[in-house]
Design an enzyme around this catalytic site. Structure first.
Site, PDB file in Angstrom:
ATOM      1  N   PRO A   2      46.852  39.930  36.697  1.00 39.27           N
ATOM      2  CA  PRO A   2      47.324  38.593  36.305  1.00 39.27           C
ATOM      3  C   PRO A   2      46.362  37.871  35.376  1.00 39.27           C
ATOM      4  CG  PRO A   2      47.668  38.931  38.635  1.00 39.27           C
ATOM      5  CD  PRO A   2      46.869  40.097  38.159  1.00 39.27           C
ATOM      6  N   GLU A   3      46.892  37.443  34.223  1.00 41.75           N
ATOM      7  CA  GLU A   3      46.119  36.671  33.256  1.00 41.75           C
ATOM      8  C   GLU A   3      46.853  35.357  33.018  1.00 41.75           C
ATOM      9  OE1 GLU A   3      45.073  39.109  29.884  1.00 41.75           O
ATOM     10  OE2 GLU A   3      44.729  40.863  31.156  1.00 41.75           O
ATOM     11  N   LYS A  54      43.211  30.929  34.102  1.00 48.51           N
ATOM     12  CA  LYS A  54      43.404  31.914  35.167  1.00 48.51           C
ATOM     13  C   LYS A  54      43.394  31.274  36.552  1.00 48.51           C
ATOM     14  CE  LYS A  54      41.820  36.229  33.109  1.00 48.51           C
ATOM     15  NZ  LYS A  54      40.990  37.429  33.345  1.00 48.51           N
ATOM     16  N   ASN A 174      42.072  41.483  30.129  1.00 44.96           N
ATOM     17  CA  ASN A 174      41.907  42.786  29.502  1.00 44.96           C
ATOM     18  C   ASN A 174      43.065  43.175  28.583  1.00 44.96           C
ATOM     19  OD1 ASN A 174      40.020  44.763  29.172  1.00 44.96           O
ATOM     20  ND2 ASN A 174      40.815  46.077  30.788  1.00 44.96           N
TER      21      ASN A 174
END
Length: 393
Positions: A2-3, A54, A174
């Site tokens: 999760p971003e 985040k 990422n």
């Protein structure tokens, strides 16, 4: 994984699915949840959510503020696998570490689900102070925060590593960093200051241009010549705007459309390297001048073509002892899955305690002075080798 987009989508899901629901009672916590007990109880309350980078903040508000308890805020980090689900209270999903029950009959539960338990929550409404402005909801502040702090030593690092620095790129993770750098054809291990100082110069040139340009023309020019900071905003927005097609919180197990949207991250044919923090960066072309020494880029394997059926009359291939040993090793050490690599990367991101760093695990000594197995094995090997030898003279 999760971003920023996943956190914002979770906030939309909670506000949309729970906005009209009334919750009641206390907040249930699992025995292994990575967060404190929530000291909130009300006969009737509502839940709202807002995301920033985040992090996601839930607010529990009593329907009758005069008679009920004061509002309670919780700030969540999703870690690697955190998400929110709304389900019947009698059919709770596994790993539901925090549960808010509705007042309806039969009741439903809004659950914070986190199979890997990297996610956490804390009491209060404060965002983490070391995080900068959100790349999605606070774009202008985010942009200014980066460009005015380019003398910070943080920008001496490669661009791919700086993109994970939440002090300046709050919300980028990422997969987003890989997609952003790929679209701009920026080598991931180019020095961050080199890349961003060029944007600062472009910013000054833009301000000198014809001030009579309308806002719509300025927006069009920016879209046609988007820079790295703008893509830090627009790429996450692509995911958020296409939420029904890419990430539906009700169907969190189906990522096929999302994978089709990806252009670089985990895409067959792309190269990958580990950065200095242990995270894997996917890219195309040259890695850049600051690439880690001693590493060779790995190619993400392309999908294998269907294999032809073997000819039953064809002789079977000869298996040498060396090939047999290699097969046994491969079976004992299978290649890491994407999930295992992501988990290792998340652990590399977690802070370490100073005194424990570098220590090796100490095993207990054997109870009896038994000869080590390695010594016995070497003696047997020596004996076998010496069976056919000529006697010593």
């Amino acid at each position: 994984m999760p971003e920023c987009p996943e956190l914002h989508l979770a906030g939309r899901f909670i506000n949309g699915a729970c906005g009209a629901l009334v919750f009641a009672g206390g907040v249930e916590r699992s025995a292994v949840g990575r967060g404190p007990e929530v000291p909130f109880r009300s006969e009737a309350y509502r839940i709202s959510a807002v995301a920033r980078g985040k992090e996601l903040r839930l607010t529990l508000s009593a329907l009758d503020p005069a008679a009920g308890p004061p509002a309670q805020d919780l700030v969540f980090r999703f870690g690697m696998s955190g998400s929110f689900r709304l389900c019947p209270a009698a059919e709770l999903p596994r790993h539901a570490h925090l549960r808010f029950l509705t007042r309806e009959s039969p009741p439903r539960a809004l659950c914070f689900v986190d199979p890997r338990r990297f996610g956490s929550w804390r009491l209060g409404d404060a965002w983490q102070p070391e995080r900068g402005p959100c790349v999605v909801s606070e774009y202008q502040a985010f942009r200014e925060n980066v460009l005015k702090n380019l003398d910070d030593r943080a920008f001496d690092k490669p661009m791919c590593e700086v993109l994970l620095n939440q002090k300046y790129f709050n919300g980028i993770g990422n997969y987003l960093r890989a997609e952003i750098l790929y679209r701009l054809k920026i080598p991931p291990f180019e020095k961050a200051r080199t890349v961003l100082e060029a944007l600062k110069e472009q910013e000054q040139e833009r301000r000198k241009k014809d001030p009579s340009l309308t806002l719509s023309k300025k927006v069009k020019l920016r879209r046609e010549n988007a820079d790295l900071l703008e893509l830090c905003h627009t790429v996450p927005m692509e995911v958020i705007m296409a939420e029904k097609q890419l990430l539906d919180p009700e169907h969190t197990d189906d990522y096929s459309t999302f994978k089709n949207w990806l252009q670089c991250y985990l895409v067959p044919g792309m190269s990958s390297l580990r950065d200095r923090s242990g995270r894997t960066i996917w890219f195309q072309g040259e890695p850049g001048p600051m690439a880690p020494k001693g590493q060779r880029p790995r190619k993400t394997p392309r999908k294998k073509s269907p294999q032809l059926k073997a000819d039953p009359e064809a002789p079977s291939p000869k298996v040498t002892p060396r090939a047999s040993k290699q097969r046994r090793r491969a079976a004992a050490n299978p290649p890491k899955s994407e999930e295992e690599e992501e988990e290792q990367e998340e652990q590399a991101d977690r802070p370490r305690k100073g005194r424990a760093r570098g220590r090796r695990a100490v095993t207990a000594a054997p109870a009896s002075p038994e000869e080590p197995q390695s010594v016995r094995r070497s003696r047997r090997t020596s004996a076998r080798r010496g069976r056919g030898a000529a006697p010593a003279v």
